[in-house]
Design a protein around this motif. Structure first.
Motif, PDB file in Angstrom:
ATOM      1  N   LEU A 246       0.805  -1.224   0.000  1.00 22.69           N
ATOM      2  CA  LEU A 246       0.000   0.000   0.000  1.00 22.69           C
ATOM      3  C   LEU A 246       0.839   1.275   0.000  1.00 22.69           C
ATOM      4  N   PRO A 247       1.846   1.429   0.867  1.00 24.00           N
ATOM      5  CA  PRO A 247       2.641   2.674   0.799  1.00 24.00           C
ATOM      6  C   PRO A 247       3.343   2.853  -0.548  1.00 24.00           C
ATOM      7  N   ASP A 248       3.843   1.762  -1.128  1.00 27.29           N
ATOM      8  CA  ASP A 248       4.505   1.871  -2.428  1.00 27.29           C
ATOM      9  C   ASP A 248       3.523   2.229  -3.537  1.00 27.29           C
ATOM     10  N   ALA A 249       2.250   1.910  -3.334  1.00 26.10           N
ATOM     11  CA  ALA A 249       1.238   2.228  -4.353  1.00 26.10           C
ATOM     12  C   ALA A 249       1.040   3.726  -4.533  1.00 26.10           C
ATOM     13  N   THR A 303       2.688   4.166  14.124  1.00 21.61           N
ATOM     14  CA  THR A 303       4.063   4.473  14.531  1.00 21.61           C
ATOM     15  C   THR A 303       4.931   4.824  13.328  1.00 21.61           C
ATOM     16  N   ILE A 304       4.749   4.117  12.220  1.00 25.55           N
ATOM     17  CA  ILE A 304       5.550   4.390  11.024  1.00 25.55           C
ATOM     18  C   ILE A 304       5.196   5.756  10.440  1.00 25.55           C
ATOM     19  N   ALA A 305       3.916   6.099  10.456  1.00 27.51           N
ATOM     20  CA  ALA A 305       3.475   7.382   9.899  1.00 27.51           C
ATOM     21  C   ALA A 305       4.110   8.565  10.625  1.00 27.51           C
ATOM     22  N   CYS A 306       4.474   8.369  11.884  1.00 30.51           N
ATOM     23  CA  CYS A 306       5.035   9.474  12.674  1.00 30.51           C
ATOM     24  C   CYS A 306       6.399   9.936  12.174  1.00 30.51           C
ATOM     25  N   VAL A 307       7.110   9.104  11.404  1.00 28.75           N
ATOM     26  CA  VAL A 307       8.460   9.486  10.971  1.00 28.75           C
ATOM     27  C   VAL A 307       8.580   9.614   9.461  1.00 28.75           C
ATOM     28  N   GLN A 308       7.481   9.415   8.738  1.00 30.82           N
ATOM     29  CA  GLN A 308       7.531   9.552   7.286  1.00 30.82           C
ATOM     30  C   GLN A 308       7.557  11.026   6.887  1.00 30.82           C
ATOM     31  N   ARG A 313       2.665   9.152   1.618  1.00 29.69           N
ATOM     32  CA  ARG A 313       2.946   7.941   2.398  1.00 29.69           C
ATOM     33  C   ARG A 313       2.441   8.070   3.834  1.00 29.69           C
ATOM     34  N   ILE A 314       2.494   9.266   4.388  1.00 30.50           N
ATOM     35  CA  ILE A 314       1.927   9.470   5.730  1.00 30.50           C
ATOM     36  C   ILE A 314       0.447   9.105   5.720  1.00 30.50           C
ATOM     37  N   ILE A 315      -0.270   9.595   4.721  1.00 31.66           N
ATOM     38  CA  ILE A 315      -1.706   9.319   4.634  1.00 31.66           C
ATOM     39  C   ILE A 315      -1.950   7.851   4.302  1.00 31.66           C
ATOM     40  N   ALA A 316      -1.043   7.238   3.542  1.00 28.48           N
ATOM     41  CA  ALA A 316      -1.185   5.817   3.214  1.00 28.48           C
ATOM     42  C   ALA A 316      -1.070   4.951   4.464  1.00 28.48           C
ATOM     43  N   GLN A 367       6.740  16.394  -2.888  1.00 26.64           N
ATOM     44  CA  GLN A 367       5.963  15.599  -1.929  1.00 26.64           C
ATOM     45  C   GLN A 367       6.605  15.521  -0.548  1.00 26.64           C
ATOM     46  N   ASP A 368       7.807  16.008  -0.389  1.00 32.32           N
ATOM     47  CA  ASP A 368       8.521  15.949   0.888  1.00 32.32           C
ATOM     48  C   ASP A 368       8.085  17.118   1.771  1.00 32.32           C
TER      49      ASP A 368
END
Length: 643
Positions: A246-249, A303-308, A313-316, A367-368
């Motif tokens: 999903l994040p790579d999508a 937890t992963i979204a907190c450092v993206q 990808r944060i929303i993913a 996007q960053d």
């Protein structure tokens, strides 16, 4: 009524054919107007059916034709319209319409607009076919169809290597999960002798305790079937272990992210488990596994979204987390709460993705979020709707997410299953993290000093009206869908789901959830405000702290930045061994064995023999005369001795 229902499903298919066949000839506007117009009609008809059938608690079955008929097996192609499918139809058509309209502005200048609009409409058709299927085989047709469209849309920009890799990854991961789906379908057919939902549900009383004997072991047949089907749901809904696609999508265009990977396709797994509630109620062990996986997914993704730093990808990862909430509810027999959160989530997550697309459009495809900042004055409408979407996602009163997320956590607390309290703790923690990473995104994107290049800041602009109108519509849904649908979907006296969702009396949790202690009701809101406060502290007032914390807790930070090492683990376990094995088959098997003994070997033999024979061709007449005389002597000798 039957004709209207057929139109709802098949008008997007007509849009696909018109745009796909005639789009190149008649131009981009033809494709855009055709697909948007037909989907608009489908959306209006879907709303009418929801009001006409759903609110009156009626169910409609439509048989179109017999698809498969053999001696012991028959499958019809038709439509099943009950409260579950009517909600899904309304959500899918509305979100898809908003994405279609938004794409007119977002994809402007792209050379493949007719193809893109055709793919969107084809996906919508397959999704509608999935949610209206009256049997598992037809559902599998829609299930694989949306997987195909996901592959096509993720890899839409096929000249990008990363997009192609992401499309293949999504396709392969979902195919692995679909092995479980197919085996589950076969297991249910062995148990019930039919794949029709109505037929299976009628026979559940006779077969709920059936067993399989395999290798001297006895296994509960229904639990095995439901577990296999849940594996398929895990893949489509990106649960932990099968979530890496999903994040790579996000390599696909942003409208694709909003339509497929936030509001519709990824909810197909949730829809499946809710549809199978009459079976799951007799498999408590499978429901406990479902609850645990949903809870772990909710926490892991948060937890992963907190450092993206990639805004999409944060929303993913947020999508993965919210899907975990839906599985938590379904696993604890809160199917109606799961559908409620699915509906509200569709609005605010599609809003966040399309809002992110508006930001990317304004920032010249950047996007960053670390390269943004200070842009809220330039994109005020986008800024406002991103706030609305974030407030709904964080579950702040009285936005839509507040109603649907809280009822799930209340169900966790009152559940009779032992896993309920664990999922409640995980869900509360994920709620705090959700608020934190949502405001981290807002603050780094819109506030502070500009961190973008001067050239990018010089071209900052608000999105065109055709992109802003869908944002406004979705913002209204994010504001009001929770309060408007609360009593209908999860109210204490609602009968909306009767006939579509089945819950055993001993597993009834929804009524008890309305009478929890006040601290249970308000704790999610409290931790959400806490998460927002921490985000403000770190990114507005103590801006040096995030870097210090990442250094002080470098191990945890690295672990999260590497996304719990799932991709690296799979690369080590499966990808690299597969490449090594493939290289052996290529070098030893194909080149040396097959080619060496086959075409290449024969070619070398021909060349070698030709090299020998060519030496006889000297060009001297007396050599040829000698050869002729020798041949003549041999022929006469053979005739003389063997006649």
């Amino acid at each position: 009524m039957d004709f209207l229902a057929v139109l709802v499903v098949f008008l997007p298919l007509l849009g696909f054919f018109l745009s796909g066949i005639f789009g190149e000839k008649f131009g981009n506007q033809f494709s855009q107007l055709t697909t948007c117009g037909l989907l608009g009609i489908s959306t209006v008809l879907a709303a009418y059916l929801f009001l006409r059938l759903g609110l009156k608690e009626e169910t409609l079955f439509i048989t179109l034709f017999t698809w498969i008929r053999v001696e012991f097996f028959e499958v019809t192609w038709g439509l099943q319209l009950d409260s579950i499918s009517l909600v899904m139809i309304a959500v899918v058509t509305l979100i898809s319409l908003m994405v279609h309209v938004y794409s007119i502005g977002y994809m402007k200048g792209d050379p493949g607009i007719p193809r893109f609009m055709a793919y969107l409409s084809l996906f919508t058709f397959f999704m509608l076919m999935l949610v209206t299927a009256p049997n598992l085989l037809q559902m599998f047709f829609g299930w694989e169809g949306v997987g195909l469209c996901s592959y096509l849309l993720i890899g839409y920009w096929y000249d990008r290597e990363t997009a192609n890799a992401a499309a293949i990854k999504a396709f392969l991961v979902n195919r692995i999960a679909d092995i479980g789906f197919v085996l589950g379908i076969l297991t249910l057919f062995i148990i019930f002798g039919t794949l029709d939902f109505s037929g299976m549900f009628e026979l559940i009383g006779e077969h709920y305790d059936d067993s399989f004997v395999f290798l001297n072991g006895q296994y509960h047949a229904l639990s095995l079937a439901c577990f296999l089907l849940f594996i398929g749901a895990m893949g489509k809904s990106a649960q932990i272990g099968l979530h890496t696609w999903l994040p790579d999508a996000m390599e696909g265009p942003t409208p694709v992210s909003a339509l497929i990977h936030a509001a519709t396709m990824v909810t197909a797994g949730v829809f499946l488990v809710v549809r199978l509630s009459p079976l799951l109620e007799y498999t408590p062990f499978v429901r406990e596994i479902m609850t645990l996986i949903g809870a772990v997914t909710a926490l892991m993704a948060a937890t992963i979204a907190c450092v993206q730093n990639d805004i999409k990808r944060i929303i993913a990862y947020s999508t993965c987390s919210q899907l975990g909430y839906m599985f938590m509810a379904a696993g604890l027999s809160g199917y109606s709460a799961s559908m409620f959160h699915l509906t509200t989530h569709a609005f605010f997550k599609a809003l966040l993705f399309l809002g992110a697309g508006s930001v990317i459009h304004a920032m010249s495809d950047e996007q960053d979020i670390q390269k943004m900042g200070g842009i809220w004055k330039f994109v005020p409408v986008t800024y406002a709707v991103m706030w609305i979407g974030s407030l709904a996602l964080a579950g702040i009163p009285f936005f839509s997410g507040f109603y649907s997320k809280d009822i799930i956590l209340e169900i966790d607390w009152v559940s009779y299953l032992p896993i309920g309290k664990i999922s409640f703790a995980f869900g509360i923690t994920a709620a705090a993290l959700t608020a934190f990473y949502s405001w981290r995104l807002l603050l780094l994107t819109f506030h502070g000093k500009p961190r973008a290049d001067e050239a990018v800041m010089g071209h900052l602009h608000e999105a065109p009206l055709v992109m802003l109108l869908p944002l406004v519509v979705l913002a209204m849904g994010s504001l009001f869908s929770g309060s408007l649908l609360y009593e209908l979907f999860v109210g204490d006296e609602t009968n909306f789901w009767v006939g579509a969702i089945f819950v055993l009396p001993e597993d009834e949790v929804l009524k008890a959830a309305h009478h929890v202690d006040k601290w249970v009701h308000w704790l999610p809101t409290l931790v959400s405000f806490l998460g927002i406060g921490v985000a403000y502290l770190l990114y507005q007032f103590a801006k040096g702290w995030p870097e210090r914390l990442s250094t002080a807790f470098s191990g945890i930070y690295t672990f999260l930045c590497h996304k719990w090492y799932f991709d690296k683990l799979y690369d080590w376990l499966f990808v690299k061994p597969a490449f090594r094995f493939g290289k052996i088959l290529w070098e030893e098997g194909d080149q040396e064995a097959i080619d060496g003994l086959g075409p290449n070997g024969l070619a070398m033999l021909s060349m070698a023999s030709g090299g020998i024979l060519c030496r006889l061709q000297t060009g001297y007449v007396y050599h040829y005369a000698f050869a002729m005389m020798t041949g003549l002597v041999l022929m006469i000798g053979w005739y003389y001795f063997f006649r």
